[in-house]
Design a protein around this motif. Structure first.
Motif, mmCIF file in Angstrom:
data_model
loop_
_atom_site.group_PDB
_atom_site.id
_atom_site.type_symbol
_atom_site.label_atom_id
_atom_site.label_comp_id
_atom_site.label_asym_id
_atom_site.label_seq_id
_atom_site.Cartn_x
_atom_site.Cartn_y
_atom_site.Cartn_z
ATOM 1 N N HIS A 420 25.398 -21.259 36.057
ATOM 2 C CA HIS A 420 26.385 -22.151 36.243
ATOM 3 C C HIS A 420 26.467 -23.170 35.357
ATOM 4 O O HIS A 420 27.428 -23.393 34.537
ATOM 5 C CB HIS A 420 26.634 -22.571 37.617
ATOM 6 C CG HIS A 420 27.721 -23.512 38.045
ATOM 7 N ND1 HIS A 420 27.823 -24.925 37.687
ATOM 8 C CD2 HIS A 420 28.960 -22.857 38.600
ATOM 9 C CE1 HIS A 420 29.057 -25.010 38.096
ATOM 10 N NE2 HIS A 420 29.802 -23.930 38.362
ATOM 11 N N HIS A 424 29.494 -23.082 32.787
ATOM 12 C CA HIS A 424 30.793 -24.195 32.908
ATOM 13 C C HIS A 424 30.437 -25.427 32.097
ATOM 14 O O HIS A 424 30.739 -26.566 32.393
ATOM 15 C CB HIS A 424 30.486 -24.668 34.346
ATOM 16 C CG HIS A 424 31.149 -23.720 35.376
ATOM 17 N ND1 HIS A 424 30.648 -22.312 35.568
ATOM 18 C CD2 HIS A 424 32.501 -23.675 36.120
ATOM 19 C CE1 HIS A 424 31.684 -21.754 36.544
ATOM 20 N NE2 HIS A 424 32.518 -22.553 36.770
ATOM 21 N N ALA A 432 36.255 -25.364 32.318
ATOM 22 C CA ALA A 432 35.503 -25.747 33.181
ATOM 23 C C ALA A 432 35.200 -27.460 33.523
ATOM 24 O O ALA A 432 34.653 -27.836 34.170
ATOM 25 C CB ALA A 432 33.861 -25.403 32.737
ATOM 26 N N ARG A 435 37.929 -27.430 36.405
ATOM 27 C CA ARG A 435 38.144 -26.083 37.375
ATOM 28 C C ARG A 435 36.907 -25.130 37.160
ATOM 29 O O ARG A 435 36.046 -25.360 36.229
ATOM 30 C CB ARG A 435 39.136 -25.246 36.518
ATOM 31 C CG ARG A 435 40.722 -25.767 36.482
ATOM 32 C CD ARG A 435 41.656 -25.209 35.288
ATOM 33 N NE ARG A 435 41.163 -25.646 34.100
ATOM 34 C CZ ARG A 435 42.138 -25.849 33.328
ATOM 35 N NH1 ARG A 435 43.254 -25.474 33.358
ATOM 36 N NH2 ARG A 435 41.806 -26.074 31.954
ATOM 37 N N GLU A 436 36.514 -24.527 38.201
ATOM 38 C CA GLU A 436 35.491 -23.693 38.405
ATOM 39 C C GLU A 436 36.372 -22.144 37.977
ATOM 40 O O GLU A 436 37.460 -21.979 37.837
ATOM 41 C CB GLU A 436 35.215 -23.239 39.741
ATOM 42 C CG GLU A 436 34.404 -24.244 40.542
ATOM 43 C CD GLU A 436 33.136 -24.423 39.896
ATOM 44 O OE1 GLU A 436 32.221 -23.537 39.997
ATOM 45 O OE2 GLU A 436 32.939 -25.470 39.427
ATOM 46 N N GLY B 223 40.517 -22.485 40.779
ATOM 47 C CA GLY B 223 39.547 -23.180 39.955
ATOM 48 C C GLY B 223 39.369 -24.628 40.276
ATOM 49 O O GLY B 223 38.412 -25.358 40.487
ATOM 50 N N ARG B 226 38.396 -25.037 44.246
ATOM 51 C CA ARG B 226 36.896 -24.721 44.653
ATOM 52 C C ARG B 226 36.006 -25.823 43.811
ATOM 53 O O ARG B 226 35.306 -26.315 44.320
ATOM 54 C CB ARG B 226 36.449 -23.174 43.754
ATOM 55 C CG ARG B 226 37.041 -22.293 44.783
ATOM 56 C CD ARG B 226 36.401 -20.900 44.222
ATOM 57 N NE ARG B 226 35.194 -20.998 43.521
ATOM 58 C CZ ARG B 226 34.949 -20.195 42.398
ATOM 59 N NH1 ARG B 226 35.765 -19.766 41.868
ATOM 60 N NH2 ARG B 226 33.375 -20.108 42.084
ATOM 61 N N ARG B 227 36.590 -26.410 42.584
ATOM 62 C CA ARG B 227 35.953 -27.480 42.094
ATOM 63 C C ARG B 227 35.990 -28.667 42.944
ATOM 64 O O ARG B 227 35.020 -29.692 43.189
ATOM 65 C CB ARG B 227 36.381 -28.096 40.592
ATOM 66 C CG ARG B 227 36.012 -29.018 40.087
ATOM 67 C CD ARG B 227 34.562 -29.342 39.774
ATOM 68 N NE ARG B 227 33.902 -28.106 38.998
ATOM 69 C CZ ARG B 227 34.067 -28.149 37.702
ATOM 70 N NH1 ARG B 227 34.499 -29.401 36.917
ATOM 71 N NH2 ARG B 227 33.680 -27.023 36.823
#
Ligand code: SF4
Lengths: 454, 273
Positions: A420, A424, A432, A435-436, B223, B226-227
């Motif tokens: 990760h 990320h 990233a 945001r994921e 995104g 989830r973050r």
């Protein structure tokens, strides 16, 4: 600096961004309410757009007609090919009048021509009399919005500025008090103003008159107290007849602030006894834009600012992030015409959501023009090299299904198995920062389909 | 009726469940879609970046892949909008014209072509609908707040018909989420902020399941969800309908055939449990 950099700087103050966004959204909501109340609003937009299209299609004829009629009214008409010529003409008129100071009501054209610094350099004291304009003038800033030039400032900021320049008590932030201070201050300036400059909202070809819309009445006051009136206008401001004016005044204020009409709609047709009136008609790139079929429609703009209030990017990045006299969506389609290289990041400062196009009272296809400017910027080699190369590569992959399938798999598997921290890493992957990335599944759709569906 | 399924690249690789739900939902509505394996992308990422010229081979490949179908259906309004609106820069052969006219967003297809405006099934959650700008303002699948205060559209109508489902009333019904293709990278700060604001509106107004018709917007919003580890699930609307239709007692839906006489027909819902 490009738009993303300036925008990021603006956004780093999260609270101010929220405030800016909400303030402008409030104006957009006022606009909505006014629009919903007019059943024929969409027809009005079409009509306005058609009138402008017609006028632009024979602009030369209307300009000449306007000049003839203005001259017949006793007005002197001047023509300026560009900003420099415009500024020279204005300075000359001021000198001829033997004046050393002037008052100026709101005019985006003179901002575009950078008239103020030019006059100041030549020893002329210029006072902007629109409240918002005066505030940014005192702060030596550019306006950040077409209609609300000081919208980037909170009342505390204005209090600070007035304390510094107008001597209001430190910490004073009551809008009533501040406005009163500005009023007194401007009164003095009006009284000593020898020359008054105004902008022009509409120029009527059949009468040779110009129409100026303000909420503060400062254009009238300036003109009526000064001996010489200079009205500066872009050559696209024409409408054929007085009868057409109502279409635009109905649209302008509603789109701008949700008012049914501006407080003052002032008609200036001829100089009063013993006074002078001049009109300076400016091209400054407009003929070039008129010659670009894809972008011609941008000249229909009546500078209402609705596209700014609705733009989710503008609301969160502020007018100064565009670094162009006209900010927001309309600025992003006007600016590349002036300097494609300098403003090449502006057509990309948009998600192409299309809201600007839908609020525009003269139906300029703003988001479609943003898209077209992007293509021109691409073709003229103004894209960052990495972007261009990346897109070429992407295209060659996407036209070849075999490589494409492999590439997709590599991306997904990479995401599944790489740590990760690496996928990320914010320096490598701007996505990233906030945001994921999607959680990568074991199987792609096409693998599922191949296994399931025969 | 031959229907080709277009599953955009990122759905294929990262959201296969959305592709699967789309396929199964169509199947339940009596449409057996075909997924031509040689498909890649509609070319939008390049064109929106200013490289329309480079995208032309991709456009031609898309047309070659799909011209043999009566309809092309995709769970992504944005791609559909691109095909319809921007494939005007390649030579307008019969095939190109056909593909441009017959490429549909999934819910536009269900509503307009199949004539289905209500669906049976149950989904007892508060659902927040994110309207994609390309679907709404581009393809006119929903009313626009710029024009009217009436919040109505194809997808909200379908969602409302599901038993137990309540729709979130948002403060800003149709504000853009800030994805915008490469915009989400080149204008990272603005894009992220727009997404955060969008999610916040849903959070404030009680959304449990955030949905929409365009997975690209949803990927961006997911995104952020989830973050920030927010108590919200993100699902494509096809997943909701597909799940809701599972276990449906009714075995058919009434479908309009879209002909001049307004004929309708009962179509079987094939329930796959
Ligand atoms: S482009 Fe349209 S919406 Fe924007 S300022 Fe001009 S007239 Fe108003």
């Amino acid at each position: 600096m490009s738009h993303p950099q300036r925008a990021a700087a603006f956004i780093s103050d999260a609270e101010r961004t929220t405030w800016h966004d909400e303030t402008l959204w409030f104006v957009r909501q006022k606009r909505d309410k006014a629009v919903y109340g007019i059943p024929e609003f969409q027809q009005l937009r079409q009509l306005a757009s058609d009138i402008k299209a017609h006028t632009l299609s024979r602009l030369d004829e209307y300009l000449e007609q306007f000049e003839r009629n203005a001259q017949a009214n006793g007005v002197t008409v001047h023509w300026a090919a560009d900003a420099a010529e415009h500024n020279r003409i204005v300075l000359e008129l001021i000198r001829k009048a033997g004046a050393t100071s002037l008052v100026k009501s709101k005019s985006m054209l003179t901002e575009e021509c950078h008239l103020n610094p030019y006059l100041v350099k030549n020893g002329i004291a210029v006072v902007d009399t629109d409240l918002g304009e005066r505030i940014v003038q005192l702060r030596e800033e550019a306006p950040s919005h077409l209609v609300l030039p000081a919208i980037h400032l909170k009342k505390e900021d204005v209090g600070e500025t007035f304390h510094l320049h107008l001597g209001t008590p430190k910490g004073e932030k009551d809008p009533q008090q501040l406005t009163e201070a500005a009023r007194q201050h401007l009164r003095e300036k009006f009284l000593i103003g020898e020359v008054a400059i105004t902008g022009v909202n509409f120029a009527v070809a059949e009468t040779g008159a110009v129409v100026v819309c303000t909420n503060e009445g400062n254009a009238d006051l300036g003109v009526n107290l000064a001996r010489v009136h200079i009205a500066c206008m872009g050559m696209e401001k024409l409408i054929p007849r007085t009868a057409d004016l109502g279409v635009f005044t109905r649209l302008l204020a509603r789109s701008a602030t949700g008012q049914p009409v501006t407080t003052y709609t002032s008609h200036f047709a001829r100089p009063a006894e013993g006074r002078e009136m001049h009109i300076v008609i400016v091209d400054n790139g407009r003929t070039r834009q008129l010659g670009r079929p894809d972008f011609r429609n941008s000249l229909k703009c009546i500078r209402c600012g609705a596209c700014m209030n609705t733009c989710p990017v503008y609301r969160r990045s502020g007018g100064h992030s565009y670094d162009f006299t006209v900010p927001g969506p309309i600025g992003a389609i006007l600016s590349p015409n002036i300097d494609l290289h300098k403003h090449s990041s502006l057509p990309f400062a948009s998600t192409l959501c299309g809201s600007c196009t839908d609020v525009c009272p003269v139906k300029i296809d703003i988001h479609a023009q943003l898209y077209k400017w992007r293509q021109l910027i691409g073709e003229q080699g103004e894209l960052p090299a990495t972007k261009k190369l990346g897109m070429k590569l992407l295209s060659s992959v996407l036209a070849r299904p075999g490589i494409y399938r492999l590439g997709g798999k590599v991306a997904r598997e990479g995401l599944r198995f790489l740590p990760h921290g690496l996928t990320h890493a914010q320096a490598l992957n701007p996505w990233a920062k906030a945001r994921e990335l999607p959680a990568a599944p074991k199987q792609s759709f096409r693998d599922w389909y191949a296994a399931q569906v025969k | 009726m031959k229907v080709g399924l277009f599953i955009p690249c990122y759905i294929d690789q990262f959201y296969p469940q959305v592709g699967i739900a789309t396929y199964q939902l169509l199947e339940k509505l009596g449409v057996k879609a075909d997924f031509p394996r040689q498909q890649t992308c509609c070319g939008q990422p390049m064109a929106n970046t200013g490289c329309e010229q480079d995208a032309k081979p991709v456009y031609r490949h898309f047309v070659d892949t799909f011209s043999k179908y009566d309809y092309v259906v995709a769970p992504s309004g944005s791609c559909v909008y691109h095909v319809r609106k921007h494939y005007d820069v390649v030579e307008q052969t019969g095939a190109v014209q056909h593909v441009r006219q017959s490429t549909y967003d999934l819910f536009d297809f269900i509503t307009t072509v199949l004539g289905v405006t209500e669906l049976p099934g149950r989904f007892p959650h508060q659902v927040g609908l994110h309207l994609s700008c390309h679907g709404q303002r581009g393809l006119h699948q929903a009313n626009e707040s710029e024009m009217t205060p009436v919040r109505e559209g194809q997808l909200s109508r379908l969602l409302r018909s599901i038993d137990g489902l309540t729709l979130t009333e948002l403060n800003r019904n149709d504000e853009c989420c800030g994805f915008g293709g490469t915009f989400c990278i080149t204008e990272e700060a603005v894009s992220a902020r727009m997404g955060q604001d969008r999610v916040q509106d849903h959070l404030l107004n009680g959304t449990q399941v955030l949905t929409g018709g365009d997975m690209s917007c949803l990927m961006h919003l997911e995104g952020i969800v989830r973050r920030r580890q927010l108590p919200m699930r993100v699902m494509h609307a096809a997943e909701i309908f597909n799940a809701a239709l599972d276990g449906v007692a009714r075995t058919s839906v009434r479908v309009g055939l879209n002909d001049a006489n307004g004929t309708t027909e009962e179509r079987p819902i094939k329930v796959t449990i």
